[in-house]
Design a protein around this motif. Structure first.
Motif, short mmCIF file in Angstrom:
data_model
loop_
_atom_site.label_atom_id
_atom_site.label_comp_id
_atom_site.label_asym_id
_atom_site.label_seq_id
_atom_site.Cartn_x
_atom_site.Cartn_y
_atom_site.Cartn_z
N UNK A 166 101.51 -8.13 17.17
CA UNK A 166 101.25 -7.88 15.74
C UNK A 166 99.98 -7.05 15.50
N UNK A 167 100.03 -6.23 14.46
CA UNK A 167 98.87 -5.41 14.12
C UNK A 167 97.68 -6.25 13.65
N UNK A 168 97.91 -7.47 13.22
CA UNK A 168 96.74 -8.30 12.85
C UNK A 168 95.87 -8.57 14.07
N UNK A 169 96.49 -8.63 15.25
CA UNK A 169 95.71 -8.84 16.48
C UNK A 169 94.86 -7.62 16.78
N UNK A 170 95.44 -6.43 16.60
CA UNK A 170 94.78 -5.20 17.05
C UNK A 170 94.04 -4.48 15.92
#
Ligand code: TXA
Ligand code: MG
Length: 344
Positions: free
Chosen positions: A116-120
């Motif tokens: 997920x983009x929330x991680x990166x």
């Protein structure tokens, strides 16, 4: 991208302080349910959640009050699990993984679509690491997802190297603290990214640059010391105690007379020997002058200096040695914007 949405969230919590223990099954159950568990690693403690569960990852940012532009590292049990999260793995990344995992090395690689983009923080790359801690490795082996885990401290504050440190600052925001004893290295992992398949040093850390270069050849450095949110992670002000830190030259003992009292001296070996009986409190990172010991004690003693009667913290850059450079990097950020000597 939203800016500072986390920082603006009102601090909420009526939670009881988390329990601390060594119950891996309990930790695994909580993580599967999307909860937060603090985990020990050889570097610092992490605040972990299911790295593929967006809501769980968001709750890490909220608990730490971490801005959304600062990406998280995914922790896994081994190299296969790590590379299954990467779209592409350069040859030198494989060589580094073989040489240093499990260990204090984070590799930043192009992410697979399901990360997920929330991680990166919206980046197309993801930080991957296999931590070298027996409790956390056995926990990771029980999970079929990676653990997103930043250091388990409120954003900007000193990193935690014991379960007690986590309890002190995030106890009411964590569901369980897995206690693996004091961290054996004490400074965060070294972060390596890639440009045209060639490794680039993004953050200095516990794995020495010279050891990496034995595998890769000369390393380019892209360490960004700035307040620019677009430079992930390497913010100028970081790892900071609440109290003011003054970075002094040991020769400049005259400075003492000009400083407000009381003064806590954070020293190393006999670096500030002449100062020791002229200050109010002395904390020594390593009385024997051992850099590995200084790395291990650094964050704990910064926290100690931040406690007890209100005091100014006086310290200095550590002398020669590769780990000295790494600790000095943290010291400089801890002291920002109060530093009174330049060091670049
Ligand atoms: O030793 C460690 O690395 C510890 C333990 C818990 O594993 N973790 C840690 O995480 O230090 P944290 O969140 O405090 O620092 C993570 C840093 C970010 O601030 C950023 O600099 C870098 O990792 N990072 C993560 N993903 C990245 C990416 N895709 N591109 C560039 N940098 C990235
Ligand atoms: Mg951190």
């Amino acid at each position: 991208m939203l800016r500072y949405f986390v920082a603006q969230t009102a601090p909420t919590t009526d939670k009881m302080p988390a329990e601390t223990g060594t119950d891996i099954e309990r930790a695994a159950l909580l993580l599967k349910a999307g909860k937060l568990v603090a985990i020990p690693t050889e570097t610092v403690y992490g605040l972990a959640a299911d790295g593929l569960n967006e809501q769980a990852v968001l709750s890490i940012f909220k608990a730490k009050n971490r801005p959304d532009f600062d990406p998280l590292i995914l922790h896994v049990s081994g190299r296969e699990a790590a590379f299954s999260l990467a779209e592409y793995v350069p040859v030198k990344a494989r060589l580094l993984a073989d040489a240093f995992w499990p260990g204090p090395l984070t590799l930043v690689l192009p992410k697979k679509a399901h990360v997920p983009f929330v991680v990166t923080s919206g980046l197309d790359t993801v930080g991957l690491r296999v931590p070298n801690h027996p409790l956390t490795l056995s926990l990771l082996k029980q999970l079929d997802f990676p653990l997103a885990a930043p250091s388990a401290n409120p954003f900007g504050y000193v990193s935690p190297t014991t379960a007690q440190h986590v309890l002190d600052n995030l106890g009411d925001k964590t569901d369980y603290i897995l206690d693996g004893g004091p961290c054996t290295l004490g400074i965060e992992s070294t972060i390596i990214g890639f440009e045209n398949d060639e490794p680039v040093l993004l953050r200095k850390g516990s794995l020495k640059k010279s050891d990496i270069e034995k595998i890769t050849g000369p390393l380019k450095e892209k360490i960004n010391v700035s307040g620019n949110p677009k430079a992930p992670g390497q913010l100028a002000a970081h790892y900071s105690p609440k109290r003011k830190i003054v970075i002094a030259e040991p020769e400049n003992i005259g400075l003492l007379q000009t400083l407000p009292r009381p003064v806590t001296l954070l020293t190393f070996g006999n670096l500030f020997q002449a100062w020791e009986n002229r200050v109010d409190r002395v904390l020594n990172l390593s009385p024997e002058g051992n850099l590995a010991e200084a790395a291990r004690t650094f964050y704990g003693l910064l926290r100690e200096a931040d406690q007890g009667p209100e005091s100014l913290i006086v310290t200095g850059y550590l002398p020669a040695g590769e780990m000295a450079e790494v600790i000095n990097d943290r010291l400089q950020r801890a002291a920002f914007p109060f530093k009174n000597t330049s060091h670049e």
